[in-house]
Structure formats: structure tokens, C-alpha cells
Design a protein around this motif. Structure first.
Motif, PDB file in Angstrom:
ATOM      1  N   ARG A 169     -38.431   0.519 -20.014  1.00  0.00           N
ATOM      2  CA  ARG A 169     -38.095  -0.568 -19.089  1.00  0.00           C
ATOM      3  C   ARG A 169     -38.292  -1.931 -19.734  1.00  0.00           C
ATOM      4  O   ARG A 169     -37.592  -2.871 -19.425  1.00  0.00           O
ATOM      5  CB  ARG A 169     -38.976  -0.485 -17.835  1.00  0.00           C
ATOM      6  CG  ARG A 169     -38.560   0.636 -16.914  1.00  0.00           C
ATOM      7  CD  ARG A 169     -39.149   0.444 -15.533  1.00  0.00           C
ATOM      8  NE  ARG A 169     -38.969   1.670 -14.758  1.00  0.00           N
ATOM      9  CZ  ARG A 169     -39.960   2.508 -14.434  1.00  0.00           C
ATOM     10  NH1 ARG A 169     -41.201   2.209 -14.775  1.00  0.00           N
ATOM     11  NH2 ARG A 169     -39.707   3.595 -13.775  1.00  0.00           N
ATOM     12  N   GLY A 211     -37.501  -2.776 -22.486  1.00  0.00           N
ATOM     13  CA  GLY A 211     -36.366  -3.103 -23.328  1.00  0.00           C
ATOM     14  C   GLY A 211     -36.423  -2.552 -24.732  1.00  0.00           C
ATOM     15  O   GLY A 211     -35.520  -2.776 -25.534  1.00  0.00           O
ATOM     16  N   SER A 218     -40.016   3.195 -27.941  1.00  0.00           N
ATOM     17  CA  SER A 218     -40.681   3.439 -26.661  1.00  0.00           C
ATOM     18  C   SER A 218     -41.571   4.672 -26.765  1.00  0.00           C
ATOM     19  O   SER A 218     -42.709   4.692 -26.292  1.00  0.00           O
ATOM     20  CB  SER A 218     -39.670   3.692 -25.547  1.00  0.00           C
ATOM     21  OG  SER A 218     -38.910   2.568 -25.307  1.00  0.00           O
ATOM     22  N   PRO A 258     -31.007   6.029 -20.800  1.00  0.00           N
ATOM     23  CA  PRO A 258     -32.330   5.912 -20.194  1.00  0.00           C
ATOM     24  C   PRO A 258     -32.465   6.796 -18.950  1.00  0.00           C
ATOM     25  O   PRO A 258     -33.558   7.240 -18.610  1.00  0.00           O
ATOM     26  CB  PRO A 258     -32.422   4.443 -19.794  1.00  0.00           C
ATOM     27  CG  PRO A 258     -31.357   3.744 -20.541  1.00  0.00           C
ATOM     28  CD  PRO A 258     -30.303   4.740 -20.867  1.00  0.00           C
ATOM     29  N   GLU A 282     -30.815   1.944 -15.507  1.00  0.00           N
ATOM     30  CA  GLU A 282     -30.380   0.852 -16.398  1.00  0.00           C
ATOM     31  C   GLU A 282     -30.831  -0.500 -15.861  1.00  0.00           C
ATOM     32  O   GLU A 282     -31.253  -1.376 -16.602  1.00  0.00           O
ATOM     33  CB  GLU A 282     -28.839   0.856 -16.515  1.00  0.00           C
ATOM     34  CG  GLU A 282     -28.261   2.136 -17.084  1.00  0.00           C
ATOM     35  CD  GLU A 282     -28.077   2.078 -18.597  1.00  0.00           C
ATOM     36  OE1 GLU A 282     -28.477   1.060 -19.204  1.00  0.00           O
ATOM     37  OE2 GLU A 282     -27.559   3.058 -19.167  1.00  0.00           O
ATOM     38  N   ILE A 311     -34.247  -2.016 -16.724  1.00  0.00           N
ATOM     39  CA  ILE A 311     -34.590  -2.401 -18.085  1.00  0.00           C
ATOM     40  C   ILE A 311     -34.489  -3.916 -18.252  1.00  0.00           C
ATOM     41  O   ILE A 311     -33.490  -4.532 -17.905  1.00  0.00           O
ATOM     42  CB  ILE A 311     -33.670  -1.697 -19.098  1.00  0.00           C
ATOM     43  CG1 ILE A 311     -33.853  -0.189 -18.959  1.00  0.00           C
ATOM     44  CG2 ILE A 311     -33.958  -2.158 -20.519  1.00  0.00           C
ATOM     45  CD1 ILE A 311     -32.916   0.611 -19.810  1.00  0.00           C
TER      46      ILE A 311
END
Lengths: 410, 306
Positions: free
Chosen positions: A317, A319, A325, A397, A404, A407
Motif C-alpha cells: 500500500r 507504494g 514489499s 496487488p 489498487e 496504494i
């Protein structure tokens, strides 16, 4: 698309699931069940000295335990578990016994053989005789008598020399069986118990003596006895409950976390299998509280997955790319998971230290389940997700439960 | 620093209400313990416990009649299990083996070979010792966990956590006292593992608070409150999922598991629910109170640091 990574992922998963599926049935069959699951009984004895004034020494306690074990073996009981506890206790666990009353009587009966001087002082004890050394023989007139061998021939000679012209009474517990007079010092280390025995009586006496004298007196402090049917029923119900709970959780994980959820389901299955394997390797006994701990452990194992995936979701989230991540998420969640696990291990160790019997089994299962959980639900889980992400197959994602719109721009 | 989370409920603002609520519950527990006390099983009160599965549906009256025949008219007796097939009898005295056999025989005569028994006999001194050990276990476990948290975090986290954990343990005891459920050895295991799970919850939140603390400067109490609130909401999803996962297991053990672990599962359910609540509503606000007191002192000092 990176086929190599995907192939590695698939290979690991398929091999693992195949091993799990292939070995589980025989593993599960070989797990030793506690007597609450297969029926049997457990007795905690408190040992006291036979004569006042003496103390229960660690040696005499161990010796008593060994004698009990020998008795259980003689009765043909498979895998008797006899352990000493603290300074004066012996715990006896016997599973799958059909004639409980009889066995209990034989196991706990002191059968203390003593040779006493006329004034009542004990000159020789059961422990002075050679184990399994009693035999039935016949005297010149064909009357049966029982002979026992002494460990120390000199001792017997000394005792008999000091009692020439007097009697040396033979007691089984507090019953005098024979009161022969000593005519001369007896060397050679063999004592005879004669009396007007029938052959059956002589054989019975021989068996009792060979059963091994217990150096200590035993009193029952705690007993638990479980019927075989009841045990089977408990096992069946509890395993079923565990399976239902686990199935719900796995579905829940997949719905909640999508792709990582599938990975979590795989690691949780591996975790369960590995824990059973550890149990099998350690030859540990599975008890009812043990199964409960096992099943709760699955809940905890899921926790490790949830902490990690929630963290990864957060990183997505914020980015970051999927790979970074994953890296940031698993790194940041590791510390949390470890702290949480260590505190749980602390509680389990205390439980083990304080508890007894079934509670110890519970605590031990908790400790193992945490350790196995760290291996599967942190390291294995991380490896599998990494392979999946690197395969570039699941790039959206949404596969990870992140919309989406959530994010943020970096 | 802006925490980009949707704060739906301000836990910190309402923390006094939670404190009062929990205070009342604790008081209720103390009263209940004084009035109803705990329903100790044979593990802690010496005596004999018999669980009998009779193989078919039975009634309480039937078993009472059987026990009367066997010579026992003042015993505690419950009938439960699937289809009322299971009879639990508690004798306050330590029954020797031959007396146990008399009772067993009464039941096998009536229900046939399908009757299966679990018999527990605990002598008084053993019961006393178990009780003592249980208390020691809880104290030692709490102390050890506290120490670990002090080492890994700091004393404020440790103090806040331990108060919340002891509250959870007490909550389970309260519930068992209120509903008069039997307290036995597995119950102690349930309380102890509650401590373990409960600290688990608290650590996850505290870990987040500590992390947020590192990334921002919080001068006023308001800023600190906001940060704690944000930390709570950042870990909320995990808190809910985890508690749901473990609760699913505990509930299925309670519903489908064998009779002997039902009470254990129930104790776990109480403990897990309380642990989830206290992590958010008790432990974190407590830490905030401790922390903001420190802040005031710092603020009161003259400007020595730039």
C-alpha cells in the motif's frame, strides 16, 4: 514470467505435499498415544521407608522404580512407563491393560522379604538377594522348598554365625513364613526357605520373591484410570474437532490473503506434518491435552503468517514494488513474531516446570509447536512467496488482498 | 507525521470507560470469588472423579438411583455429552479401588459392557500441592514474561502488559467462578496459555508503538494519543484475524472435541476474547498514561537540550 522460479515453487510444493500425503498415515499410526487416548491407568505413588527412621534415598527410589518395571514386564505389559518424581515419588503408567485390578494389586504389593533375628532386627533384606535367583527345589524327603541366592555370600555367613543356636525368621512383608533355627554358619551364599509348603505354595512364593522386593513402601496418592472405549472416543472426537477447526482456518486464510493465503495453507499443512514427525522422532506420547495444544498451535502458526502478510500488504500500500514489499514486510514482521513466540515459550517452560503428567505433555507440545512454527511459518513461507513473486506470474496487488486504490504514490 | 489510516474509533479517548468497565468486572470477580468461590475439581480438592460413558442416552435420575444402590446418596452428578451418554460423578472422599469397583459394577450391570470409565483419585496432600504449584506457575510465568519485555522493550510496556495480562487471567477465573465451572488442572493450563497468547497480542501492538515512536517526535499528550491510536488501527486487521483464527480452533474444540477438554476449550475462549480486548482497551492506554507522565517531567525541565 520467470519459469524457473515458478517451477522451483511448484517442485517444492508438490514434493512436500507428496511427502506429507505419503508418510502421514504411517506416521500417525506410529505415534504413541497416552493412556487417556487408548485406555489404561496411571498411579502416582509416594514412597516411604519400610522401617521408621530411615530415609528415602535417590538410590532406593530408583531401585523401587526398577522393581516396579520388572513386575510390569513380568505381567506382560507392553511399554510400561515408570518414572521417579521429586524425592519420594514414582509415577507408573500402564496402557492397554485389560485386568486392571489384578495388575494394580501385583504392581503395588510390597513383597518385602526379610530375614529377622529373634529380637526382630532385620538382618537381611530382599535387596540382598540375587534378582530372579529364587528356585523351587526339594529336600531329601521330597518336600518342596525355596532357595534364594545371596549377592554377598560372606554377609550370610556372618549373619548365620552370629545367630548360631538362635532362629532366623523369614518374613514376607509382615507375615512370618518360616522360622528355622541356625545350627551352623552357612557359607556358599544360598539360603533355604523351608516349611510345609505344597508345590503350588512354593511356586507362588518363588514368583513373589522373584517379582523383586520393593525397597520402599508405596502409597497411592493419585490415580487415573481410563477405559479403552472412552479413550478411543476422546481421540476420535478431538481429532475431528481439530480437523474441522483447521479446515475453516485454511479457507479463511485463502479468502483473506489470496495468493499468500494459499502459501499459508501449504505452510500450515507442512507445519502440522513436521510437528507429527518431531513427535514421532522423539517417541513422545500424545495425550488429550497434547492434541489440544497441537490444534491451538495451528492457530498460533496462522498468526505468524497473518502478521507477515498484513505487514507485506501495508508495504504494498505504501507504494513499494512487490519484491521490496516482501523484503521489508518479512524483515519488519520477523522481530514481532519472534518476540511473541519467545514470550509464549517462556509461559510453556514454566508450565512444563510446574506441571506433571498430562500438563507436561501439553507444555512440551506447545514448545515444539512454536519451534516448528518458526521454521515453517516464517522461513518456508517467506521462501515460497519470494519464489512466487519472482516468477512474475502474480503481479497484481489484488492477488495479495490489496486494492489498487489503496496504494499510495511514493 | 501523518498516519494514513482511517481511524474509525478513538480507543484512547474512551479509555476511561474501558478502565471503569474492567474495574467493575474485576470487582464482580472478587465478589463472586468471595461468595460463590471456585468449584474445585478433584485435582485441587481431593476426592474421586468418575466419568462414565454409558453407550446410550441416560438420565440424571437413573444414575442417582444407581449410585444410591452402590451406597452413595450425596454425590455431585451431571449428565452430558452427545445424546446425554456421559455421566460425571464427583465423590468428595478418596475412594479406594474396591469401592470404585462397586460403583463400576453398578453401572456395567445396568448398561452392559459398553460402559467405559475414567476414574481420577487425588489424595488431599497432593491436591494441596497442585493448588500451590498452580499459583507459583502463574506468578513465575508472569515474572519471566515481564523480565523479557523489560529487556526487549522498556519497563512501561512491561508494566502495562503485565497488568492487562493478570486482568485476563483473572477474567477467566471470574467467569469460572460466576458460572461455577469446574476448576481442574487443564484449567490452569488454559489460564497459563492465555497469559502466553495475551502477551503475544500486546507485543504485536507495542512493537508497532515502539516503531512509530522511533519515526516521530511526540511532544504533547495529544500527539502521543494520536500515535497510540494509529498504532492500534495499523495492527487492527492482524489482531482481528488472529483472534478469529485461534477462536475458530478453540470453539471447534469446544463444540466437537471430547468431553474432557470442553472446559479447557471454554477457558481458552474466555481468555482469548479477554486478551484481544485488553490488548487494545487496557494495555495500550495504560502505557500511554505511564508514558505521558514521563513526558510532563521532561517538559518541566528547563531548556538544557537544544
Amino acid at each position: 514470467m520467470n519459469w524457473k522460479r515458478l517451477a522451483a515453487f511448484l517442485a517444492i510444493v508438490i514434493i512436500m505435499l507428496a511427502v506429507v500425503a505419503g508418510t502421514s498415515p504411517s506416521l500417525v499410526k506410529d505415534i504413541r498415544l497416552g493412556l487417556d487416548l487408548k485406555g489404561g491407568f496411571e498411579i502416582l505413588y509416594e514412597a516411604t521407608p519400610l522401617e521408621g527412621g530411615e530415609k528415602v534415598t535417590p538410590e532406593s527410589l530408583k531401585e523401587t522404580a526398577r522393581s516396579l518395571e520388572a513386575r510390569a514386564d513380568k505381567l506382560g505389559i507392553a511399554e510400561p512407563e515408570i518414572t521417579t518424581e521429586g524425592t519420594n515419588r514414582i509415577r507408573v503408567k500402564l496402557a492397554g491393560v485389560a485386568n486392571e485390578d489384578e495388575v494394580r494389586k501385583v504392581i503395588g504389593e510390597p513383597v518385602n522379604l526379610t530375614f529377622r533375628a529373634p529380637d526382630g532386627t532385620i538382618k537381611l533384606k530382599g535387596t540382598d538377594f540375587v534378582e530372579n535367583g529364587a528356585k523351587v527345589e526339594y529336600d531329601q524327603l521330597g518336600h518342596p522348598l525355596v532357595t534364594i541366592k545371596l549377592k554377598n555370600a560372606q554377609l550370610f555367613e556372618d549373619v548365620t554365625r552370629s545367630l548360631i543356636g538362635k532362629t532366623l525368621a523369614i518374613y514376607l512383608d509382615d507375615t512370618m513364613i518360616s522360622n528355622p533355627s541356625v545350627n551352623s554358619a552357612i557359607s556358599g551364599g544360598t539360603a533355604q526357605i523351608s516349611g510345609s509348603f505344597t508345590l503350588d505354595e512354593a511356586n507362588d512364593l518363588k514368583d513373589k520373591i522373584n517379582m523383586g522386593a520393593l525397597p520402599l513402601k508405596l502409597t497411592e496418592k493419585y490415580t487415573q484410570s481410563v477405559g479403552a472405549q472412552l479413550g478411543k472416543q476422546s481421540l476420535h472426537q478431538t481429532v475431528e474437532a481439530g480437523l474441522i477447526g483447521t479446515a475453516i482456518i485454511l479457507v479463511f486464510l485463502i479468502i483473506l490473503f489470496r495468493v499468500p493465503g494459499v502459501v499459508a495453507a501449504i505452510t500450515v499443512i507442512t507445519y502440522t506434518w513436521l510437528l507429527i514427525l518431531v513427535f514421532w522422532l522423539m517417541n513422545a506420547t500424545l495425550t488429550l491435552p497434547g492434541i489440544a495444544a497441537f490444534v491451538l498451535g495451528i492457530g498460533m502458526a496462522v498468526d505468524a503468517n497473518i502478521i507477515m502478510y498484513e505487514r507485506i500488504k501495508e508495504e504494498i500500500r505504501s507504494g513499494k514494488s512487490l519484491l521490496s514489499s516482501l523484503k521489508a514486510g518479512s524483515k519488519n514482521s520477523f522481530r514481532t513474531i519472534m518476540d511473541a513466540n519467545v514470550t509464549n515459550i517462556i509461559a510453556s517452560i514454566v508450565l512444563y516446570w510446574v506441571g506433571n503428567g498430562a500438563i507436561r505433555g501439553f507444555a512440551l507440545t506447545m514448545i515444539f509447536s512454536i519451534l516448528v512454527s518458526i521454521v515453517t511459518n516464517i522461513f518456508l513461507s517467506r521462501l515460497l512467496i519470494q519464489l512466487l513473486i519472482r516468477s512474475n506470474l502474480f503481479k497484481k496487488p489484488s492477488y495479495y488482498g490489496v486494492k489498487e486504490s489503496e496504494i499510495r504514490e511514493l | 507525521m501523518n498516519f494514513n489510516t482511517k481511524i474509525r474509533f478513538d480507543f484512547i479517548k474512551h479509555s476511561n470507560k474501558f478502565f471503569i468497565f474492567s474495574g467493575i468486572l474485576t470487582l464482580l470477580g472478587i465478589i463472586s470469588l468471595l461468595v460463590f468461590q471456585l468449584n474445585y475439581g478433584v485435582d485441587f480438592k481431593a476426592g474421586t472423579n468418575m466419568d462414565i460413558t454409558v453407550g446410550k442416552t441416560t438420565t440424571q435420575a437413573e444414575s442417582i438411583e444407581l449410585l444410591k444402590q452402590a451406597g452413595y446418596d450425596k454425590v455431585k452428578l451431571t449428565v452430558g455429552g452427545n445424546n446425554n451418554e456421559r455421566v460425571s460423578v464427583r465423590f468428595d472422599e478418596v475412594l479406594p479401588q474396591d469401592k470404585v469397583n462397586v460403583v463400576k459394577k453398578a453401572f456395567t450391570d445396568k448398561f452392559g459392557a459398553k460402559a467405559s470409565f475414567e476414574v481420577n483419585v487425588v489424595s488431599p496432600d497432593m491436591a494441596q500441592e497442585l493448588g500451590k504449584k498452580a499459583i507459583i506457575a502463574i506468578v513465575v510465568a508472569s515474572a519471566a514474561i515481564m523480565l523479557y519485555v523489560i529487556i526487549r522493550f522498556e519497563w512501561r510496556f512491561s508494566l502495562a502488559a503485565i497488568i492487562a495480562i493478570l486482568y485476563d487471567a483473572f477474567f477467566v477465573v471470574t467467569m469460572f467462578s460466576l458460572f461455577h465451572f469446574e476448576v481442574n488442572l487443564p484449567f490452569i493450563a488454559a489460564v497459563l496459555t492465555t497469559i502466553g497468547y495475551s502477551i503475544n497480542d500486546k507485543i504485536v501492538i507495542f512493537d508497532r508503538i515502539r516503531e512509530n515512536l522511533r519515526f516521530g517526535k511526540y511532544k504533547t499528550k495529544e500527539q502521543l494519543s494520536e500515535m497510540v491510536n494509529a498504532s492500534l488501527w495499523q495492527t487492527m486487521a492482524r489482531n482481528i484475524y488472529t483472534v478469529a483464527a485461534v477462536l475458530i480452533v478453540a470453539v471447534s474444540l469446544f463444540l466437537f472435541g471430547s468431553e474432557s477438554i470442553k472446559l479447557f476449550a471454554l477457558a481458552k475462549i474466555f481468555g482469548l476474547a479477554s486478551g484481544a480486548y485488553s490488548s487494545i482497551c487496557i494495555a495500550s492506554p495504560l502505557w500511554l498514561i505511564l508514558k505521558s507522565k514521563e513526558k510532563k517531567k521532561v517538559a518541566a525541565k528547563p531548556k538544557t537540550n537544544p
